[in-house]
Every structure is written in structure tokens, then in C-alpha cells.
Design an enzyme around this catalytic site. Structure first.
Site, mmCIF file in Angstrom:
data_model
loop_
_atom_site.group_PDB
_atom_site.id
_atom_site.type_symbol
_atom_site.label_atom_id
_atom_site.label_comp_id
_atom_site.label_asym_id
_atom_site.label_seq_id
_atom_site.Cartn_x
_atom_site.Cartn_y
_atom_site.Cartn_z
ATOM 1 N N ASP A 1 -1.849 -0.558 5.902
ATOM 2 C CA ASP A 1 -1.918 0.098 7.202
ATOM 3 C C ASP A 1 -3.324 0.483 7.624
ATOM 4 O O ASP A 1 -3.502 0.999 8.713
ATOM 5 C CB ASP A 1 -1.055 1.355 7.209
ATOM 6 C CG ASP A 1 -1.757 2.512 6.535
ATOM 7 O OD1 ASP A 1 -2.334 2.288 5.449
ATOM 8 O OD2 ASP A 1 -1.760 3.607 7.094
ATOM 9 N N ASP B 1 -7.153 -1.462 3.480
ATOM 10 C CA ASP B 1 -6.357 -2.638 3.110
ATOM 11 C C ASP B 1 -6.836 -3.890 3.835
ATOM 12 O O ASP B 1 -6.381 -4.990 3.536
ATOM 13 C CB ASP B 1 -4.879 -2.435 3.470
ATOM 14 C CG ASP B 1 -4.341 -1.141 2.919
ATOM 15 O OD1 ASP B 1 -4.531 -0.918 1.717
ATOM 16 O OD2 ASP B 1 -3.743 -0.364 3.689
ATOM 17 N N ASP C 1 0.863 -1.163 0.000
ATOM 18 C CA ASP C 1 0.000 0.000 0.000
ATOM 19 C C ASP C 1 0.913 1.231 0.000
ATOM 20 O O ASP C 1 2.084 1.131 0.356
ATOM 21 C CB ASP C 1 -0.882 -0.062 1.260
ATOM 22 C CG ASP C 1 -1.649 1.218 1.477
ATOM 23 O OD1 ASP C 1 -2.276 1.682 0.516
ATOM 24 O OD2 ASP C 1 -1.632 1.734 2.605
#
Lengths: 60, 807
Positions: free
Chosen positions: B700, B704, B511
């Protein structure tokens, strides 16, 4: 050697006592958190600051 | 707080006095006083200092992360509906509850959190369980409120969440206690049987009166029977289940060996002939229980992941009814009702803005690093944060049906669909069981033909000597040792299967916001004269825009004059009169339309940054840029992942231009990054890739979470909404990405240790089986061989070098 007939049962009684003590501790949750108490023991005790004596006066 | 002498470690000019992280150049204090890396740390330092708790800074192990308070009001913590759910009232008038805290990872957290009673009057007790980041708080409702306690913890950097899994927790706790009890009883009895056995073996060689031999054998029987009846019962239950489901399970040969050994031993005791096996049987139960307990502990989630995700939305909403405003449980919001959401609050439901203008921080849901304007008609989502001003929102969906609610369901479903990794030892277990049973049958059949008396003894000896203890211990021990070592290095690993999967390079998705970057919007450059700074600060004090927050965070203690006639334009900038001068701060378009000229230099650090211009008295004098800078170690870590053989890809919800800039900086090629991906899109992408092989997702946030749950291994990095990261298999609690590389290295080493352990125990078992089949095993040899293999595996695991400093 015949003392063994007396000593071993006594030893087994002690073992039963130890197991009972352990069971008591485990049931009371003494082994639930094995990590934090180890850390807590290293911190200084500041019982003087504990509630009851209320908040400490901040240094000015 | 300007007169305190700096603590020792602030001696290094650039370390934050609170958290020890480097202080950005713009925040360095020239006068030699302590500098802080951010406003949050400065506040936390002030609180700790004023509470007389400066000793915090002498603790050897301290949390090294910037304090980033959420700034929420936590008002809903005082609502009766909240109390009914989570708070227990005590007979003496006090109340207690459990709070799950973000950011708890080390000894200093225990120290600080447990001193909250000293800092907040009315708090009676605060106890922190560091392993699960769970604080038990008791307070006196007459003198303080739970929201005040929550706000205080938030200021120190421990954002609290209600703990909604109490019932699951109670059940697990009871299971754990029973398991501990079983192990304890089995261990104590087995130890004593072992001592009796040693006496018997010595007697074998040195000679012993037959009366004593009989006495010792009967005592052994007396001690072994309870081991099988209570702690050993689980193996018989497992064998029965294995029998019913017709699947070979390790419990089956164990149960046969235990049962046959005990029955044969009892017969031999009664008839006073042959070996008794009791020592082996009792020890087997004990060692197997230990191995199983270790494995179970490592695999168990700290808390119920989805219950924590529910904590992301407030439990109470402010419903507008005509002139009146009423507080109602958020679950009860129906589509069409109007709710009020004040600045700093989290939206309780999905909806459209009906009244008001504000900005919304979507980063939790989408990963968008820049705040988004919310004008009437704009869509807002539950779980995102209203930053600037009060909004009235018409609810469209709430609770389970909201976007975050559906995402939570996806997380649960994703975790359910994930292909579990079959552990090496488990893959071998089925074969092992089949082979052992076959060999035992062969032995019995063979000896039946030659010497019927020895047939049963030899078969039992084979079952005992090939005891799968070592095999059962091989994986859990190596994994437990590695997980413990990794935890000390700031890497929290939930299960051994994650370690095995990470040891084999496959595809890794990273990410962007909060993973490759800091995830915080801050000033990255300032090009302009020193004298303009106070003017900017004076003006920005009137704004709640993230840019304003960025300026104030960059120059926290600048003495600024008072601004007058301040006007803000949504999506443009802010203007006003400061110290007799006309000051304008805003976007280049906004400032350019009201002033002339261009800023002195215009070397933007990154195309992804947001430029801000400053004009004074009609002339542009300065330019600043704001952005979410790349972590310094990110390119190096990505490079090393590639060297290990991982296919690195970037998956971000942020704008394409921003993602492209970051991809270029870390060296991810054009085909391997995607921007503007919704959380649902991330899940799809991971799902697709998971069809072709193992996938690791590093992220995080909530955006996600679903993808992390679906991936073979989900890795969460520090930052974001930590509560949502309970779905991850691995949590990197150390700031930055360097831990990721270490994780891969450690996993590879751990797998090597597991393989070595399994190989060792197999060699032992093959040798033992051969001896037993040949009829060469007497009770003494069996008793030595059986624990010897386990001890070798234990020692080999402890001596292994996984996750070590410099490893």
C-alpha cells in the site's frame, strides 16, 4: 438504374463529409475522455449554483 | 450541524453518515443523530451540508471509504517556483493547472469535485477526468490561492498532487487521437467497401449488368486505396521493421496479404476478371487497428509513475539563515544547510534533527505503524511527515540522493528488470506467422504445377482467409471486457499480462501495515469508567500526539471541561488539572511512576497494541489500547488464497512482535513472515523470489513500491499514498482485502476465455487454410469466413462471465 451514377458519388461525398466531421471531433479531443461525460450526464444540472451567482447561502 | 435530519441511508444504526462504512462502537452517538466512522468523514459531511450539496447523498454510486485528510498545509502550492512548473497563467488573469487526486474512483467523485467552484469562492472551474483521476482546475488568483483549493480537496478526502507528466501526457494524447482517427477512417471506408461488395455478391447470383459490375469494382478500388495509404500504413511499417530485425511479427503476413490482395485486386479490376479482395483488405485493416488500440489502451499507465512519486516530497523548503528564514526550491538544498519543518509538514530532504522535539510518521517510507520520536540527533527522511512540533533539521541528502529519491530510482529500475510476461497470443503469433507463410508458399508452388492461373489467387485467398484478426482480437477483447467488468467491481487492472499471471498460482507477498490492517492508529479498547472520558479528552486537546488524535477521533463530540496547567513529557505522557482534579494520561511506566494501583481490567486485544493508562487524583482508573487492527476479512482471504494454491508470505517494515502477532492471526507460519524489513530489503526479497518463479507483491505504500514494481505483478490496496501506487499493475479501490480473492478468481476465468478464443480462431484458420489450399475458396466464401471468426470471438468475449457479481 443509371441513377446510380449520380447517387453513389453523392453518397461518397456524404461519406467524405462524415469523415471530415469525425476528424474534426477527434482532433478537438472529443474522444479523449470517454468515461466522465457519461457520468456527468446523469448529474442534475445546477447552473443556478454555478459561479456568477456565487456561493449558495448555507441553510441555517 | 446537530439539527440536520439524517439522510435516508443513515437509518442503519451503524453506517457512517458520510461514507457508509460501519461506525466503531466507541463512536456511536446514543442520541440518534448521524454517526461518523471518523473525524474526517464528520468534517466532509459538514462541508457538503453547509454548501447546500446534500444531494450528494442521493447519488446511487458513492465512494465508500473513510475520509482521511492528510492535514497538510499545501503552502508550497503557492510558491512562485511551483507556479513556474505547473501553473499556466491565462491572458484574462486567471490561472489553471492539473491536479492528480487520490481516491477518485466513481461517479460521485465527479459530482463532488466539479462542485468545488460552488464551495470555494474564486474557483472558476473544476473538471474531473475520472479514468485518470485528473482534475483540471481554473481559478482567480485575486480571490483564492491554489493552496486553499488543495486544502479543500484534501478535507473532502481527495488529496491533491501536482501533475508532473504533462509533456508525456500531451504526446500520449496526440497518439490516441491519431489512433482514433485511423480507426474511424478505416472503419468508414471499409464499411462502404463492404456494402459495395454485398451488391456485387448479390449480382453474382441474381445477375447484373457488366457496366455496373465494373463501376462497383472501380468504386471499391477508389475507397480501398486510401485505407491502405493512411490507416493501413502501420502494418507495412511493422513488416518492414520485422524484416530489418529478422524477427517474425504478425505484421509480416498481414502486410503481404494486404499488399498482394490489393495489387491482385487492382489488376483484376483493370483487366475486368477474377475476384477483387478489396472488402477483405479494408475490413482487415479496420479490425486489426481496433484490436491493437484496445490492447494499447489497457496496457498504458494512467500517468508516469515515477513523476508521481516525486510528488511525495514538497517542492519548497524553508531554509534558516541566521535569523532569517527563506523559502527555496527543495531541489536546491545542499548538505549542511538548516531547514525548518513545521508540524504537519513533510520533510523536504534527509537530515538530522538539530533543534526541537517531535514525532515523525514514517509509515510512508518504512511501513512502521507507530509514530517515532524525533529528538535532536535523530535521523529524519524526506517524504515522512513531522507530526507534533516544529523541527530544525540539518540536511544530509536531498533530491535524487535522498532515501525516497533513491527508492524512486529503484522503482524505475525494478520495473525495467522485470521479466515481461509473454502473452499467450504473442507466443503463438511467431509460429502462426511462419506456418501461414509456409502454407501460402506451398499452395502457390503446388497450383503452379497444376493450374498456373489459379496459383496466385489461391495463395492470396489463403493469406486472407487465415487473417489473424480473430487471433489478434482474442486476447485484447477478453482482457478489455474483463478489465471493464473488474473496474465496476472496484478492481482497477492496468494490463492484460497481469491477468494472465494472476491466473496461475505462485508466491504472493503481503505487506502488513495498510494491507492486512487498516493502516490507521486508533483506539482498539477502553476499559474504564464513563466519567473519566471527558477528563481525558480535555487533556488530550492540548496534545498533537497520535494517541491524543486517537482519543479525539474516538470521542469527537464529547463536551469536555477546560484543562489547566498542562505539561507534556516526550515519550511519556501528558498531565494537567481538569475540573479540579489531577489527571495523568500516558504510558503505563509514566503513569505508574506518578500514581498507584492498576487499571480495572487489562485484557489487551492484541500484543501488538500500545497500552495507555489514565490516572485521576493519584489512582489509576482506566486503560485504553491503541493499535492498527487487522482487517476483519484478512484471515479468510489469506485462507482462500492458500486453497487456490498460492504460497502466502508476510513482509513488513513494522516491529517483529507486531508482525508476529498479525501473522498468527491470519495463519501465516513462522518461516513465512519477516518483520523490520526496509523498503530496500523488500525489493531484495522479491528479487530473490522472482528468480524462482512468478511473484505477486501486495502493498500500500512507497515502502512497497520498489518491490511492487519488481514483482511479476504488483497489487496495491486502498490507502497509503495513492500517487505512489501508479507503479502497481492492479489497484484494489474497494476498501478491504476481499477484492484480492475476487481478482484471482476473475483472472482464472479470463485466462480460460482467452484460451477458448485462441482455440476458436485457430480452428477457423486451420479450416480456412485447408479450403484455400484445396482451391475451394471463392470470394464469397472467403468474405463470409473471414469476419465470421472475428464475430465469434467478439461474441464469446462479451458473453464470458468474468468479474461478475457473485462470480
Amino acid at each position: 438504374m443509371s441513377v446510380l451514377y449520380v447517387v453513389l458519388p453523392i453518397a461518397l461525398l456524404l461519406l467524405a463529409g462524415a469523415i471530415a466531421a469525425y476528424a474534426w471531433a477527434a482532433r478537438r479531443g472529443q474522444f479523449d475522455d470517454l468515461k466522465t461525460p457519461a457520468i456527468r450526464a446523469l448529474h442534475d444540472d445546477d447552473t443556478a449554483l454555478r459561479p456568477g451567482s456565487d456561493k449558495t447561502t448555507p441553510p441555517t | 450541524m446537530t439539527t440536520i435530519s439524517p439522510p435516508d441511508r443513515a437509518g442503519a444504526a451503524t453506517a457512517c453518515a458520510h461514507c457508509g462504512l460501519p461506525v466503531p462502537a466507541v463512536l456511536l452517538r446514543p442520541d440518534g443523530q448521524q454517526s461518523f466512522c471518523c473525524g474526517g468523514c464528520a468534517t466532509a459531511y459538514a462541508i457538503i451540508h453547509e454548501g447546500g450539496l446534500d444531494r450528494y447523498y442521493d447519488l446511487p454510486e458513492r465512494r465508500s471509504a473513510a475520509v482521511a485528510p492528510s492535514g497538510k498545509s499545501f503552502e508550497e502550492f503557492d510558491h512562485p517556483a511551483f507556479h513556474a512548473l505547473y501553473v499556466r497563467a491565462r491572458p484574462d488573469g486567471t490561472a489553471e493547472t492539473e491536479l492528480y487526486l487520490d481516491g477518485v474512483h466513481c461517479a460521485s467523485c465527479v459530482w463532488l469535485v466539479e462542485r468545488v467552484p460552488l464551495l470555494v469562492p474564486g474557483v472558476l472551474r473544476a473538471e474531473l477526468e475520472v479514468g485518470r483521476a485528473l482534475a483540471h482546475v481554473a481559478w482567480n488568483p485575486a480571490s483564492t490561492s491554489l493552496s486553499a483549493i488543495a486544502r479543500f480537496l484534501d478535507t473532502l478526502g481527495y488529496r491533491p498532487h501536482p501533475f508532473r507528466a504533462q509533456r508525456v501526457e500531451e504526446r500520449r494524447r496526440a497518439e490516441d487521437r491519431t489512433a482514433m482517427l485511423r480507426i474511424g477512417v478505416a472503419g468508414a471506408l471499409a464499411g462502404n467497401v463492404m456494402m459495395l461488395a454485398v451488391a456485387l455478391y448479390s449480382g453474382w447470383f441474381a445477375g447484373m449488368e457488366p457496366a455496373f459490375v465494373r463501376y462497383f469494382r472501380w468504386l471499391s478500388l477508389l475507397l480501398t486505396a486510401p485505407v491502405l495509404i493512411w490507416p493501413g500504413r502501420v502494418f507495412f511499417q511493422g513488416a518492414l521493421a520485422s524484416f530489418r530485425t529478422r524477427r517474425l511479427h504478425m505484421d509480416l503476413p498481414i502486410a503481404i496479404a494486404l499488399g498482394a490482395g490489393f495489387v491482385r485486386g487492382t489488376m483484376n479490376t483493370v483487366t475486368d476478371t477474377g475476384p477483387i479482395y478489396f472488402d477483405g483488405v479494408a475490413m482487415l485493416v479496420f479490425l486489426l487497428l481496433v484490436g491493437r488500440f484496445l490492447q494499447q489502451r489497457a496496457q498504458r499507465a494512467a500517468t508516469d509513475a515515477t513523476s508521481l512519486l516525486h510528488g511525495l516530497t514538497p517542492s519548497v523548503a524553508r531554509m534558516v539563515e541566521g535569523e532569517a528564514i527563506r523559502e527555496v526550491p527543495a531541489e536546491a538544498l545542499l548538505p549542511g544547510v538548516l531547514v525548518e519543518v513545521r508540524a504537519g509538514e513533510t520533510f523536504p530532504a534527509d537530515g538530522t534533527v538539530a533543534e526541537g522535539e517531535s514525532r515523525v510518521d514514517l509509515s510512508l517510507l518504512t511501513g512502521e505503524s507507530r509514530p517515532v520520536a524525533a529528538l535532536p540527533g535523530a535521523k529524519v527522511w524526506a517524504g515522512t511527515v513531522n507530526l507534533a512540533a516544529a523541527l530544525r533539521v540539518t540536511v544530509t541528502q536531498s533530491g535524487e540522493e535522498s532515501r525516497v529519491g533513491r527508492l524512486v530510482r529503484e522503482v524505475a529500475a525494478g520495473a525495467g528488470r522485470r521479466a515481461r510476461i509473454v502473452l499467450l497470443a504473442d507466443r503463438l503469433a511467431g509460429w502462426f506467422v511462419a506456418v501461414v507463410l509456409l502454407l501460402a508458399a506451398l499452395t502457390w508452388w503446388y497450383w503452379q504445377g497444376t493450374s498456373p492461373d489459379a496459383a496466385l489467387d489461391n495463395a492470396i485467398a489463403l493469406l486472407i482467409v487465415t487473417c489473424p484478426c480473430a487471433l489478434a482480437l482474442a486476447t485484447p477483447l477478453a482482457v478489455t471486457v474483463s478489465i471493464g467488468r473488474a473496474a465496476r467491481r472496484g478492481i482497477l487492472i492496468r494490463g492484460g499480462d497481469a491477468l494472465e499471471a494472476l491466473a496461475r498460482p505462485a508466491t504472493i507477498y503481503l505487506d502488513k501495515t495498510g494491507t492486512l490492517t487498516d493502516g490507521r492508529f486508533r483506539m482498539t479498547a477502553w476499559n474504564g469508567p464513563e466519567w473519566a472520558r471527558p477528563l481525558v479528552v480535555a487533556l488530550e486537546r492540548h496534545s498533537s500526539h497520535p494517541v491524543a488524535a486517537g482519543f479525539l477521533e474516538a470521542w469527537p463530540r464529547l463536551d469536555a471541561p477546560i484543562a489547566a496547567a498542562v505539561r507534556q513529557t516526550m515519550g511519556g505522557g501528558i498531565e494537567g488539572r481538569v475540573a479540579g482534579r489531577e489527571v495523568i494520561v500516558g504510558s503505563p511506566v509514566f503513569v505508574g511512576s506518578r500514581a498507584t494501583g492498576a487499571p480495572p481490567t487489562s485484557d489487551h486485544t492484541s500484543a501488538a497494541d500500545t497500552p495507555v493508562w489514565v490516572a485521576v487524583d493519584g489512582a489509576v482508573v482506566a486503560a485504553a489500547s491503541f493499535g492498527d487492527p487487522l482487517r476483519a476479512e484478512a484471515p479468510g482471504v489469506v485462507g482462500r488464497l492458500r486453497e487456490r494454491g498460492w504460497a502466502v508470505r508476510l513482509l513488513s517494515g513494522d516491529a517483529r512482535d507486531v508482525v508476529e502477532a498479525v501473522a498468527g492471526q491470519v495463519g501465516v507460519g513462522s518461516g513465512d513472515w519477516r518483520g523490520e524489513v526496509t523498503p530496500e530489503g523488500k525489493l531484495e526479497e522479491v528479487e530473490r523470489a522472482a528468480g524462482q518463479g512468478a511473484v505477486v507483491m501486495v502493498g500500500d505504500g512507497v515502502n512497497d513500491a520498489a518491490a511492487m514494481a519488481r514483482a511479476t505483478v504488483g497489487v496495491a490496496v486502498r490507502g497509503g499514498a495513492e500517487a505512489s501506487l501508479a507503479v502497481a499493475d492492479v489497484y484494489l479501490s474497494r476498501p478491504g482485502l476481499s477484492a484480492l480473492d475476487e481478482l484471482m478468481e476473475g483472472s482464472e476465468r479470463t485466462l480460460r476465455v482467452i484460451r477458448r478464443n485462441v482455440a476458436m480462431s485457430l480452428v477457423y484458420n486451420v479450416a480456412g487454410a485447408a479450403l484455400a489450399m484445396g482451391g475451394w475458396i471463392n470470394p464469397l466464401l472467403a468474405a463470409i469466413l473471414m469476419p465470421a471468426s472475428s464475430i465469434t470471438v467478439v461474441l464469446a468475449s462479451w458473453r464470458s462471465r468474468t468479474f461478475e457479481e457473485g462470480a
